[in-house]
Design an enzyme around this catalytic site. Structure first.
Site, mmCIF file in Angstrom:
data_model
loop_
_atom_site.group_PDB
_atom_site.id
_atom_site.type_symbol
_atom_site.label_atom_id
_atom_site.label_comp_id
_atom_site.label_asym_id
_atom_site.label_seq_id
_atom_site.Cartn_x
_atom_site.Cartn_y
_atom_site.Cartn_z
ATOM 1 N N SER A 117 0.811 -1.261 -0.069
ATOM 2 C CA SER A 117 -0.111 0.056 -0.022
ATOM 3 C C SER A 117 0.776 1.126 -0.091
ATOM 4 O O SER A 117 1.564 1.532 -0.828
ATOM 5 C CB SER A 117 -1.149 -0.070 1.077
ATOM 6 O OG SER A 117 -2.042 0.764 0.854
ATOM 7 N N LYS A 169 -20.590 18.740 7.864
ATOM 8 C CA LYS A 169 -19.409 19.101 8.926
ATOM 9 C C LYS A 169 -18.768 18.031 9.696
ATOM 10 O O LYS A 169 -17.784 18.119 10.101
ATOM 11 C CB LYS A 169 -19.828 20.326 9.423
ATOM 12 C CG LYS A 169 -18.696 21.204 10.239
ATOM 13 C CD LYS A 169 -17.367 21.562 9.173
ATOM 14 C CE LYS A 169 -16.256 22.361 9.951
ATOM 15 N NZ LYS A 169 -15.209 22.554 8.994
#
Length: 305
Positions: A117, A169
């Site tokens: 990765s 948010k």
């Protein structure tokens, strides 16, 4: 009697001085040997710098500093990047990538047990990648895990008051349910980061995006498989990578391996290395997963390693 007493005192003092001098010299030799160990030894030969990227990739300021220092050091003829990592932070992985790409000296990437990765992402910075047949690499993909504690909070009768200026948010907050809108939003973010990873591999390895996408499902592959797929250049360990670098740097004969100087705390960690550091990292990661919802996207292989 007084003369004999003074003579014995001077003799005793002389013995003490000799003993103390011996211990001082022994300590001095130890310090010099230790210094030599962490600075690569004498400088009467050509030097190859070795930068190690080990463990989860995060907080890479020290490694970036070491890369820059070796890049500027005229005594360092080439640099080996030794990676043994399952990946980690997206931003930190990219910072390492850029720093390695900026090196003007001969560079080679050597994979250890794992360069998966984010570890593979960083490896793509090198013009030449080496891995052993059994190295685990690849794992091209992005992972995000959001912890939801809503039911636990309700059971404990804890109230969390959130003031926000937009619906998203607090998306991913562990203090409320993770709804369809949140999932769509996070999938959009994840896909954008994933596309960046695919584009990098395609460009760095000169592979078509279609070819990269065929194996970009998060799977790890062995070094042997990676070589057949074009993800790495050569099968071989650190010795093979160093041989390549010595040729690229026109080093004729023997050379020194120079490692970055270790700060005091890192030196102690090196001398007394154990699983303690990994336990501490796991506890820290667990705490962040519960409290820091924004640190969610990573180039990280989470399988067995």
């Amino acid at each position: 009697m007084s003369s004999n007493s003074n003579h014995q005192e001077r003799r005793s003092l002389g013995i003490v001085i000799v003993v103390l001098s011996f211990f001082f010299l022994t300590f001095l030799v130890f310090v010099i040997s230790l210094f030599s160990l962490f600075t690569g030894g004498s400088s009467d030969k050509d030097n190859i710098g070795v930068i190690e990227i080990k463990g989860t990739i995060a907080g890479v300021d020290r490694v970036l500093h070491d890369i820059q220092k070796f890049s500027d050091d005229e005594d360092i003829k080439a640099i080996l990047i030794r990676i043994d990592s399952p990946g980690g932070s997206v931003a930190a992985s990219h910072e390492l990538l850029e720093a390695i790409q900026a090196i003007s000296k001969p560079v080679a990437i050597s994979m250890g047990d794992m360069a998966a990765s984010g570890g593979y992402y960083v490896a793509c910075a090198g013009p030449k990648i080496f891995a052993t047949p059994g190295t685990l690499t690849g794992s091209i993909g992005v992972i995000s895990q959001v912890v939801e504690l809503k039911d636990v909070i309700e059971f404990l009768k804890v109230k969390v008051h959130t003031m926000k200026t937009g619906a998203l948010k607090d998306s991913g907050s562990p203090y409320r349910a993770f709804g369809d809108e949140d999932r769509t939003y996070f999938e959009m973010l994840g896909m954008d980061i994933f596309e960046q990873f695919v584009d990098l591999v395609s460009e760095a390895r000169q592979l078509s995006r279609e070819k990269v996408l065929e194996i970009a499902d998060g799977r790890v592959v062995t070094g042997k498989q990676a070589h057949a797929l074009g993800l790495i250049d050569e099968l071989g360990g650190m010795h093979a990578a160093l041989k390549y670098l010595s040729q690229e740097a026109n080093i004729d004969g023997a050379y020194n391996l120079v490692y970055p100087k270790q700060p005091g705390s890192e030196l102690l960690n090196f001398l007394f290395e154990s699983g303690g550091a990994q336990v501490q990292e796991a506890i820290k990661a667990g705490a962040e997963a519960l409290t820091n919802r924004h640190e969610t996207f990573r180039y990280l292989y989470t399988g067995p390693h």
